[in-house]
Design a protein around this motif. Structure first.
Motif, PDB file in Angstrom:
ATOM      1  N   THR A  78       0.845  -1.187   0.000  1.00  0.00           N
ATOM      2  CA  THR A  78       0.000   0.000   0.000  1.00  0.00           C
ATOM      3  C   THR A  78       0.881   1.237   0.000  1.00  0.00           C
ATOM      4  O   THR A  78       1.799   1.330   0.809  1.00  0.00           O
ATOM      5  N   ALA A  79       0.619   2.154  -0.906  1.00  0.00           N
ATOM      6  CA  ALA A  79       1.344   3.421  -0.978  1.00  0.00           C
ATOM      7  C   ALA A  79       0.357   4.544  -0.653  1.00  0.00           C
ATOM      8  O   ALA A  79      -0.697   4.636  -1.279  1.00  0.00           O
ATOM      9  N   VAL A  80       0.694   5.385   0.343  1.00  0.00           N
ATOM     10  CA  VAL A  80      -0.187   6.463   0.782  1.00  0.00           C
ATOM     11  C   VAL A  80       0.510   7.801   0.557  1.00  0.00           C
ATOM     12  O   VAL A  80       1.639   7.997   1.014  1.00  0.00           O
ATOM     13  N   HIS A  81      -0.163   8.713  -0.137  1.00  0.00           N
ATOM     14  CA  HIS A  81       0.349  10.059  -0.356  1.00  0.00           C
ATOM     15  C   HIS A  81      -0.002  10.878   0.876  1.00  0.00           C
ATOM     16  O   HIS A  81      -1.176  11.078   1.186  1.00  0.00           O
ATOM     17  N   VAL A  82       1.007  11.342   1.609  1.00  0.00           N
ATOM     18  CA  VAL A  82       0.799  11.991   2.897  1.00  0.00           C
ATOM     19  C   VAL A  82      -0.015  13.278   2.764  1.00  0.00           C
ATOM     20  O   VAL A  82      -0.919  13.534   3.557  1.00  0.00           O
ATOM     21  N   ALA A  83       0.255  14.078   1.771  1.00  0.00           N
ATOM     22  CA  ALA A  83      -0.412  15.376   1.635  1.00  0.00           C
ATOM     23  C   ALA A  83      -1.910  15.255   1.361  1.00  0.00           C
ATOM     24  O   ALA A  83      -2.697  16.088   1.815  1.00  0.00           O
ATOM     25  N   THR A  84      -2.325  14.200   0.637  1.00  0.00           N
ATOM     26  CA  THR A  84      -3.733  14.075   0.264  1.00  0.00           C
ATOM     27  C   THR A  84      -4.450  12.933   0.971  1.00  0.00           C
ATOM     28  O   THR A  84      -5.672  12.898   0.995  1.00  0.00           O
ATOM     29  N   GLY A  85      -3.701  11.974   1.496  1.00  0.00           N
ATOM     30  CA  GLY A  85      -4.309  10.811   2.131  1.00  0.00           C
ATOM     31  C   GLY A  85      -4.795   9.765   1.157  1.00  0.00           C
ATOM     32  O   GLY A  85      -5.350   8.747   1.549  1.00  0.00           O
ATOM     33  N   ARG A  86      -4.564   9.978  -0.135  1.00  0.00           N
ATOM     34  CA  ARG A  86      -4.994   8.999  -1.141  1.00  0.00           C
ATOM     35  C   ARG A  86      -4.046   7.811  -1.127  1.00  0.00           C
ATOM     36  O   ARG A  86      -2.862   7.959  -0.844  1.00  0.00           O
ATOM     37  N   GLU A  87      -4.582   6.633  -1.424  1.00  0.00           N
ATOM     38  CA  GLU A  87      -3.756   5.436  -1.396  1.00  0.00           C
ATOM     39  C   GLU A  87      -4.016   4.552  -2.597  1.00  0.00           C
ATOM     40  O   GLU A  87      -5.090   4.581  -3.184  1.00  0.00           O
ATOM     41  N   ALA A  88      -2.985   3.775  -2.919  1.00  0.00           N
ATOM     42  CA  ALA A  88      -3.066   2.804  -4.003  1.00  0.00           C
ATOM     43  C   ALA A  88      -2.497   1.493  -3.489  1.00  0.00           C
ATOM     44  O   ALA A  88      -1.553   1.482  -2.688  1.00  0.00           O
ATOM     45  N   VAL A  89      -3.069   0.390  -3.936  1.00  0.00           N
ATOM     46  CA  VAL A  89      -2.661  -0.934  -3.478  1.00  0.00           C
ATOM     47  C   VAL A  89      -2.265  -1.774  -4.680  1.00  0.00           C
ATOM     48  O   VAL A  89      -2.894  -1.708  -5.731  1.00  0.00           O
ATOM     49  N   ALA A  90      -1.216  -2.577  -4.489  1.00  0.00           N
ATOM     50  CA  ALA A  90      -0.804  -3.540  -5.507  1.00  0.00           C
ATOM     51  C   ALA A  90      -0.530  -4.869  -4.815  1.00  0.00           C
ATOM     52  O   ALA A  90      -0.049  -4.905  -3.678  1.00  0.00           O
ATOM     53  N   ILE A  91      -0.838  -5.957  -5.488  1.00  0.00           N
ATOM     54  CA  ILE A  91      -0.609  -7.298  -4.961  1.00  0.00           C
ATOM     55  C   ILE A  91       0.182  -8.074  -5.999  1.00  0.00           C
ATOM     56  O   ILE A  91      -0.107  -8.003  -7.196  1.00  0.00           O
ATOM     57  N   GLY A  92       1.199  -8.810  -5.524  1.00  0.00           N
ATOM     58  CA  GLY A  92       2.016  -9.592  -6.439  1.00  0.00           C
ATOM     59  C   GLY A  92       2.746 -10.691  -5.709  1.00  0.00           C
ATOM     60  O   GLY A  92       2.583 -10.873  -4.493  1.00  0.00           O
ATOM     61  N   PRO A  93       3.599 -11.418  -6.407  1.00  0.00           N
ATOM     62  CA  PRO A  93       4.306 -12.552  -5.805  1.00  0.00           C
ATOM     63  C   PRO A  93       5.296 -12.105  -4.734  1.00  0.00           C
ATOM     64  O   PRO A  93       5.927 -11.057  -4.850  1.00  0.00           O
ATOM     65  N   VAL A  94       5.421 -12.914  -3.698  1.00  0.00           N
ATOM     66  CA  VAL A  94       6.258 -12.554  -2.555  1.00  0.00           C
ATOM     67  C   VAL A  94       7.734 -12.469  -2.938  1.00  0.00           C
ATOM     68  O   VAL A  94       8.497 -11.740  -2.300  1.00  0.00           O
TER      69      VAL A  94
END
Length: 61
Positions: A24-40
């Motif tokens: 999960t990547a969260v942009h601190v200034a806006t609070g928006r987040e994006a998620v990615a799932i993949g192989p370990v």
């Protein structure tokens, strides 16, 4: 906004779930987040994907 604009501060969290990693990547200034799932066995690639998704999300509004 272009795809290469500076993001500023981004918080990245990775959690292993069996044979997959959820990043999960969260942009601190806006609070928006994006998620990615993949192989370990490719955690950095999954992290790059999450940040790229976040960058694209912020660029489109």
């Amino acid at each position: 906004m272009s795809a290469d604009f500076p993001l500023g501060e981004v918080i990245v969290e990775s959690i292993r779930q069996g044979t997959y990693v959820k990043c999960t990547a969260v942009h601190v200034a806006t609070g928006r987040e994006a998620v990615a799932i993949g192989p370990v066995h490719e955690p950095k690639a999954v992290e790059r994907l999450a940040v790229a998704k976040l960058r694209r999300m912020l660029a489109t509004g």
